[in-house]
Design a protein around this motif. Structure first.
Motif, PDB file in Angstrom:
ATOM      1  N   ILE A  13      -1.227  -1.091  -0.846  1.00  0.00           N
ATOM      2  CA  ILE A  13      -1.206  -0.065   0.269  1.00  0.00           C
ATOM      3  C   ILE A  13       0.323   0.512   0.014  1.00  0.00           C
ATOM      4  N   ALA A  28      -2.663   0.794   8.390  1.00  0.00           N
ATOM      5  CA  ALA A  28      -2.224   0.513   6.794  1.00  0.00           C
ATOM      6  C   ALA A  28      -2.383  -0.876   7.127  1.00  0.00           C
ATOM      7  N   VAL A  31      -5.979  -2.008   6.842  1.00  0.00           N
ATOM      8  CA  VAL A  31      -6.724  -1.934   5.432  1.00  0.00           C
ATOM      9  C   VAL A  31      -6.186  -3.089   4.551  1.00  0.00           C
ATOM     10  N   THR A 123      -7.234  -1.089  -6.254  1.00  0.00           N
ATOM     11  CA  THR A 123      -7.410   0.017  -5.490  1.00  0.00           C
ATOM     12  C   THR A 123      -6.187   0.338  -4.639  1.00  0.00           C
ATOM     13  N   THR A 124      -5.992   1.829  -4.465  1.00  0.00           N
ATOM     14  CA  THR A 124      -4.681   2.039  -3.817  1.00  0.00           C
ATOM     15  C   THR A 124      -5.100   2.899  -2.434  1.00  0.00           C
ATOM     16  N   PHE A 125      -3.968   2.572  -1.764  1.00  0.00           N
ATOM     17  CA  PHE A 125      -4.320   3.341  -0.297  1.00  0.00           C
ATOM     18  C   PHE A 125      -2.721   3.816   0.000  1.00  0.00           C
ATOM     19  N   SER A 126      -2.494   4.899   0.593  1.00  0.00           N
ATOM     20  CA  SER A 126      -1.316   5.598   0.910  1.00  0.00           C
ATOM     21  C   SER A 126      -1.211   5.927   2.169  1.00  0.00           C
ATOM     22  N   TYR A 127      -0.187   5.491   3.200  1.00  0.00           N
ATOM     23  CA  TYR A 127      -0.149   6.028   4.446  1.00  0.00           C
ATOM     24  C   TYR A 127       1.283   6.378   4.652  1.00  0.00           C
TER      25      TYR A 127
END
Length: 127
Positions: A13, A28, A31, A123-127
């Protein structure tokens, strides 16, 4: 929705926002906590203003009615094995003290992040 709690894929993240937007920080961390509590190796890469969140005592407050507190989310993330990778350039630019980092944080950049991910999937997330 299929439930798979034994998924070995890592979660990353990326967070650029600090307490100037506590709702984004909350999302964020929600998650990240979800991934870590489900057994995924989880890393939060903190850049820009988010690097301050890795300093002891900064994660304070509640973003909204009904939201979990930021200190509770940070503690759950740490207890679940979540790690914080703090951008060295951003941290140094803000003249912060490495001696004040929370226990699950370390200073590093994109190369340590890629090394942590390794050759597997993430797995990626961006905030």
């Amino acid at each position: 929705m299929n439930e798979n709690t034994s998924n070995p894929h890592k979660a990353v993240i990326s967070l650029t926002t600090g307490l100037e937007d506590p709702e984004k920080v909350t999302v964020a961390f929600l998650v990240a906590v979800g991934a870590a509590e489900e057994g995924r190796p989880t890393l939060m890469f903190l850049t820009k203003e988010a690097v301050r969140l890795a300093v002891e005592g900064v994660m304070q407050g509640v973003a909204c009615d009904g939201c979990p507190s930021l200190p509770d989310l940070a503690k759950r993330f740490e207890v679940a094995g979540g790690r914080l990778l703090v951008c060295s350039i951003c941290f140094d630019a803000k003249r912060l003290d490495q001696g004040t980092l929370v226990s699950n944080a370390e200073i590093g950049g994109t190369i340590p992040m890629w090394r942590w991910i390794g050759d597997g999937c993430a797995t990626t997330f961006s905030y």
